[in-house]
Design a protein around this motif. Sequence first.
Motif, PDB file in Angstrom:
ATOM      1  N   HIS A  19       5.234   0.624  -5.252  1.00 49.74           N
ATOM      2  CA  HIS A  19       5.688   0.921  -3.883  1.00 49.74           C
ATOM      3  C   HIS A  19       5.527   2.384  -3.477  1.00 49.74           C
ATOM      4  CE1 HIS A  19       7.231  -3.042  -2.741  1.00 49.74           C
ATOM      5  NE2 HIS A  19       7.386  -3.201  -4.045  1.00 49.74           N
ATOM      6  N   GLY A  20       4.326   2.922  -3.698  1.00 44.92           N
ATOM      7  CA  GLY A  20       4.004   4.275  -3.276  1.00 44.92           C
ATOM      8  C   GLY A  20       4.419   5.359  -4.241  1.00 44.92           C
ATOM      9  N   THR A  43       4.012   7.306  -7.452  1.00 46.96           N
ATOM     10  CA  THR A  43       2.873   7.486  -8.360  1.00 46.96           C
ATOM     11  C   THR A  43       3.241   8.044  -9.733  1.00 46.96           C
ATOM     12  OG1 THR A  43       2.381   9.668  -7.431  1.00 46.96           O
ATOM     13  CG2 THR A  43       1.233   7.766  -6.456  1.00 46.96           C
ATOM     14  N   VAL A  55       1.142   0.077  -2.557  1.00 48.19           N
ATOM     15  CA  VAL A  55       1.301   0.740  -1.268  1.00 48.19           C
ATOM     16  C   VAL A  55       0.462   2.027  -1.250  1.00 48.19           C
ATOM     17  CG1 VAL A  55       2.952   1.369   0.551  1.00 48.19           C
ATOM     18  CG2 VAL A  55       3.636  -0.246  -1.208  1.00 48.19           C
ATOM     19  N   LEU A  56      -0.673   1.964  -1.913  1.00 47.88           N
ATOM     20  CA  LEU A  56      -1.618   3.075  -1.937  1.00 47.88           C
ATOM     21  C   LEU A  56      -2.959   2.604  -1.411  1.00 47.88           C
ATOM     22  CD1 LEU A  56      -0.922   4.491  -5.525  1.00 47.88           C
ATOM     23  CD2 LEU A  56      -0.077   5.406  -3.360  1.00 47.88           C
ATOM     24  N   ASP A  73       1.079  -4.178   0.680  1.00 45.98           N
ATOM     25  CA  ASP A  73      -0.123  -3.340   0.724  1.00 45.98           C
ATOM     26  C   ASP A  73      -0.745  -3.478   2.104  1.00 45.98           C
ATOM     27  OD1 ASP A  73      -0.090  -2.255  -1.897  1.00 45.98           O
ATOM     28  OD2 ASP A  73      -0.770  -4.174  -2.678  1.00 45.98           O
TER      29      ASP A  73
END
Length: 162
Positions: free
Chosen positions: A13-14, A16, A39-40, A58
């Motif tokens: 979820h984004g 990293t 989500v990237l 996504d």
Amino acid sequence: MKTEKLIVCSDSHGETSGLEYLRNKYSREYRFLHCGDSVLHPYQLDIYGFVSVQGNNDYYNAYPMYRILEIGDHRIYMCHGHRDMFFGNYQMLAERAKGRQCDIAVCGHSHIYHHEVIDGVTCLNPGSIWRNRDLSEPSYMEVELEKDQIRVERKSFLHSLK
């Protein structure tokens, strides 16, 4: 026969930091799978060297809904899970994999770790490397494939940082 090594994660979820950790911890001999909801943008996930599928969060629609991976003697059905099983019904996921002549199915979506063999299909869900819904530590899987053997180990992301 060479042992194939996989790192399987999902639902970052984004965030990293987990992806960076995995790439730094595990050598290049591993294959890295992300079961969606990164989500990237795909180029961002490519930087970390992950093969991914489309999750329900996504936004780019640039990932496929599922993939079939042939690794060693195994065929892996890889999906996010939001369209391949409902309410934790891993039987449905196993049927989808078996219908595509796969002996392993990997998915995410639930944010809950799961490892079960159903009708000859090994169903794997690494949970979320960001936040698990069962309140356990964020998790991922280390999978080793050798001929007909499948070894799976749950790994904790937070525990790994200690």
